[in-house]
Design a protein around this motif. Structure first.
Motif, mmCIF file in Angstrom:
data_model
loop_
_atom_site.group_PDB
_atom_site.id
_atom_site.type_symbol
_atom_site.label_atom_id
_atom_site.label_comp_id
_atom_site.label_asym_id
_atom_site.label_seq_id
_atom_site.Cartn_x
_atom_site.Cartn_y
_atom_site.Cartn_z
ATOM 1 N N ARG A 522 0.839 -1.199 0.000
ATOM 2 C CA ARG A 522 0.000 0.000 0.000
ATOM 3 C C ARG A 522 0.882 1.260 0.000
ATOM 4 O O ARG A 522 0.495 2.297 -0.556
ATOM 5 N N LYS A 523 2.034 1.127 0.617
ATOM 6 C CA LYS A 523 2.956 2.275 0.654
ATOM 7 C C LYS A 523 3.572 2.555 -0.711
ATOM 8 O O LYS A 523 4.066 3.657 -0.962
ATOM 9 N N MET A 524 3.574 1.563 -1.577
ATOM 10 C CA MET A 524 4.103 1.806 -2.917
ATOM 11 C C MET A 524 3.214 2.815 -3.637
ATOM 12 O O MET A 524 3.678 3.624 -4.429
ATOM 13 N N LYS A 525 1.920 2.736 -3.344
ATOM 14 C CA LYS A 525 1.002 3.701 -3.955
ATOM 15 C C LYS A 525 0.977 5.024 -3.165
ATOM 16 O O LYS A 525 0.910 6.095 -3.759
ATOM 17 N N TYR A 526 1.014 4.914 -1.877
ATOM 18 C CA TYR A 526 0.977 6.109 -1.012
ATOM 19 C C TYR A 526 2.229 6.111 -0.142
ATOM 20 O O TYR A 526 2.196 5.699 1.012
ATOM 21 N N PRO A 527 3.328 6.593 -0.713
ATOM 22 C CA PRO A 527 4.592 6.476 0.034
ATOM 23 C C PRO A 527 4.616 7.401 1.267
ATOM 24 O O PRO A 527 3.934 8.418 1.291
#
Lengths: 563, 563
Positions: A522-527
């Motif tokens: 999920r952090k790849m999309k919302y770092p």
């Protein structure tokens, strides 16, 4: 309502899908963006949540009707470095050697949130409560003890900003600890009224001559040791050379109020600051009670953190400096609660009293604190670092004398209060919000919580994951994941006997790994945001020469590499 | 009253003098003989005690008047291996993953004795409560798990014997665990009605095929492993070969009731025994309620000790076998309390619910127990071994919802109940009585306790001394006493951070040494009794062939050295 909820649910699934699709379309009126775990829980509990939501809305409407159409006031009292069992639990008085009768009484008047998770230290807990987000996402994981040019980004949307948009008036009194940048100050992050010290008690409670005289600290004062080889005087972060307490004038301009040029910081100054914040909280209550708007008031005392044995009679059986200070805070809070009653606010005001993280074990001993129940303290990902007492009272709405064992994270307060204030629509839709709406726990009671997990970070490192009754201590990078330890928190609340691998090997280990993976994907999309740096102390009208000199040294050192 | 007290006080001083004079005159009507510490406290607090005594007498008289001149009934519920925080403290439910609603409700109806010290394991706690003496003085410090020919001496004067002389009727149901000698049996130690197993749960809860099948124990059952090299079949202390539960017939003769010849012990038998004791406690209540005499009833269940996962749905969040069993005991106790109310006994009956020592840490994990608050468990001199929950209700006399932080030792119950029963004069005057009269704590509340110290023995070894808020772990023989560790129990309830020597060096170390010296000097005049040995299982009418064979083996082995 059910239809709305179904939409929300589909929205959730859509957002879940976008994790994999990599889409970045954010539209207005979209549902709040969540971490992966949320969608997994929503998918399994949507029906119950929808039903609960109806009951919550009914109760809210009924409250609003009685309250002249107004949302409830919120008074948020956040106590420093107080872990689970340290306040408001009279069955544990005997463990500690001190009592907190006012908070204990308060606890019987409302809800005790028994599985409230804070972050492991002051700044991250405050970031989580104020932004509804894991601190790591904001780039603000720890305010430094010294002048560091760091602060909470102005781009974060804090709870007071959300509430302002819903017609609230907002006020902050006491510790802030979210950075030295102008954009980070409480008055620039949504508080119409704000009085606060920029730094924390690492300076204010400890780094002065009274502390040096009592062997609590060494190296601060010139007379503590010879300075023969001292070339860098800025190495000692003497609070006398830093900005202390700030207040606004009528035009909203900020002035330092605690030190005049040439003055030295001391325990007496620290006490005076604390006493002023308590007195001013009462003044604020009186002012806010007269206004027509609902209000949000923070009272974040710097006490109970206290390390100097002041020249007064100590009264607790414990006799530790923090223990004594906890009892003093309890009396102060008692006076604040009395004022709330006196002003007739009890029926339309949600009051929360909680700790911000576990005890400061580095000062265990003379402070009188210790990790009496859960193991670990401040700065630890262990339960002792992140389990705190949290009591909430809302006369006529929250059932008195209740307890909830539902997992609640401090970021949930953001989302929950936004909802109760009718301000959910002002929560930003362009970033992940970690806070869950926990109105159900407040209004419907135990088992109506929506969260069954917590990510426990120490700074930027994810150190453990709580899911239901289990907790995995994540293996350090490079360690074989098969060695990761899993604990049953009910059977082993001190996390000192990991479950035998036969008990979790075939399932829990892999399941925890999945939770971590979902979170990281999920952090790849919302770092995560990077830390926000800048020039410290801007926007303060009356910087002292001592402080200006520190800024000059900051410039020559911190800016030098940029040349 | 004051004059009487003054006499008592002088008596105290006289007795104190005899420590040094070495006199051994014991006269009738002399005051109770005490340990040195008592006299030291009496000398400093006589005036307050005398004043308290007047208030206590008034309250007692007023109660007696209302109760038709009768002393109060006493129901003493003693739960096995339950340390502090494990029952009746709802603020701690979340630590454990189970709730005890009945005991929690009970706790609000009376007094919580927050610093109740037990002995570190079952037998010594029961000896202390029954004799008012430190177990080491009686020679009975630990009942063996197997047939050992040991038991509590018939020369000890137990609480039921004292109460009988004051006109009480007495009854015991459940665990006894004070030895296998005929003189040690409950029915021969003052209980008019007695039903009990001779041995403890070390056999009854664990040593059977159900336990072996679940990997809880190994080596008991023949099918657990090959017996190729087994020469001595008595080495495995199979409860099927030992006497289990006993009951009396109408003539008072004892019969074993739980096993027929050839039958094997099992979890089902263990459960049936437990259920019977609970049912029979209620039957006893009904029988006793009809009698004219005040009564003393022990209910000492064998549960919650339970290690086999029975074929039933587990209901607690914890899911441990002991955790589940605690909840079951809570329900059983709830039923007993209901019966007390139903029989109209609540107003003239003192009910006590307490644990007998810390958790059985050797079974931590699947049992669901752990040392959640104080460190250590059963068999430890650490607080975790000897701090237990203790709640006492006496409607109309004890203030409901109160807590007392006064130090109380389980032996104090002996002396306190003797006084409340008007039976103080029947306490023997030829031996040291360690129990203090703590009626003041019950009837006048916190700070009216008379004890400020506890000697913590493990078996015959004095391992630590508690005095006020301090605790010294005594150095082992040969260790330099300067290395003895002293803990501040309020600041460090887990005893893991000894105070810096600078904090106690000049005073407490030497003062603790003095306490130990006074205690040991007193033993020169009143030496500890030796253990009492004899032939096991005498006086039982229906010994099974299996048991008889064990006695034969006992004879050839234990008597052999005497030849």
């Amino acid at each position: 309502m059910t239809i709305n909820k179904m939409k929300k649910f589909s929205g959730g699934l859509m957002a879940f899908a976008t994790i994999f699709a990599g889409s970045s379309n954010i539209q207005a009126n979209e549902p709040i963006i969540r971490d992966a775990e949320y969608y997994l829980l929503e998918a399994q509990n949507a029906e119950k949540w929808a039903k609960d939501d109806m009951a919550i809305e009914q109760k809210l409407e009924s409250f609003m009707k009685k309250n002249g159409g107004k949302a409830p006031n919120i008074v948020y009292i956040l106590l420093d470095d107080l872990g689970f069992g340290e306040i408001g639990m009279p069955d544990l008085d005997v463990i500690r050697g001190y009592k907190t009768p006012n908070i204990s009484k308060f606890a019987t008047e409302g809800l005790s949130m028994q599985r409230m998770y804070s972050e492991p230290s002051c700044t991250p807990t405050r970031v989580a409560m104020m932004t509804g987000r894991l601190p790591v996402r904001t780039g603000m994981v720890e305010a430094k003890a010294t002048i560091s040019g760091e602060g909470l980004s102005g781009k974060e949307v804090l709870l007071p900003e959300v509430l302002l948009k819903a017609g609230y008036t907002t006020s902050h009194v006491g510790k802030w600890h979210l950075g030295e940048l102008e954009q980070s100050y409480a008055n620039n992050q949504g508080f119409e009224h704000a009085e606060f010290p920029i730094h924390q008690q690492g300076q204010l409670a400890i780094m002065h001559k009274d502390s040096e005289r009592q062997h609590i600290i060494t190296g601060v004062q010139k007379n503590g040791a010879a300075q023969t080889f001292t070339l860098d005087k800025s190495f000692v972060a003497d609070p006398s050379n830093m900005v202390t307490g700030l207040e606004q004038d009528k035009d909203g301009k900020l002035y330092e109020v605690d030190l005049k040029p040439g003055e030295q910081w001391s325990q007496a100054k620290y006490r005076a600051m604390n006493e002023r914040y308590q007195t001013n909280t009462i003044k604020e209550l009186r002012r806010l009670a007269k206004q027509d708007k609902p209000f949000f008031l923070n009272y974040w005392p710097l006490f109970p953190l206290s390390f100097v044995r002041e020249n007064r009679e100590f009264k607790t059986l414990n006799g530790g400096t923090v223990a004594e200070s906890i009892v003093e805070c309890d009396q102060w809070i008692g006076d604040i609660l009395k004022e709330i009653d006196k002003l007739g606010l009890a029926k339309n005001t949600i009051v929360i009293i909680m700790g911000d993280n576990g005890p400061f074990m580095q000062y265990a001993g003379p402070s009188g604190q210790s990790d009496r129940i859960y193991r670990g303290g401040k700065a630890d990902h262990l339960e002792g670092g992140v389990r705190v007492n949290a009591f909430m009272r809302w006369e006529g709405v929250i059932e008195p004398g209740t307890r909830a064992e539902d997992i609640i994270h401090v970021s949930d307060l953001y989302t929950t209060f936004a909802r109760l204030a009718g301000a959910e629509k002002h929560i930003p839709r362009d970033r992940i919000i970690d806070g869950f709406d926990q109105s159900g726990v407040l209004m419907l009671g135990e088992t109506h919580g929506r969260r069954d997990y917590v990510f426990v970070y120490e700074g930027t490192a994810l150190k453990s994951i709580v899911k239901n009754k289990y907790k995995m201590h994540l293996p350090a990078p490079g360690e074989n994941p098969i060695a990761a330890k899993i604990f049953d928190l009910y059977r082993d609340s001190r996390e000192d006997r990991p479950m035998d691998s036969i008990q979790y090997g075939p399932w829990a280990g892999g399941q925890f790994a999945n939770i971590a993976k979902r979170h990281m994907m999920r952090k790849m999309k919302y770092p995560d945001n990077k830390a926000t740096y800048g020039m410290p102390y801007e926007g303060i009208q009356n910087l002292r020469p001592e402080t200006k000199q520190m800024i000059e040294l900051f410039k020559v050192a911190m800016m030098a590499p940029k040349k």
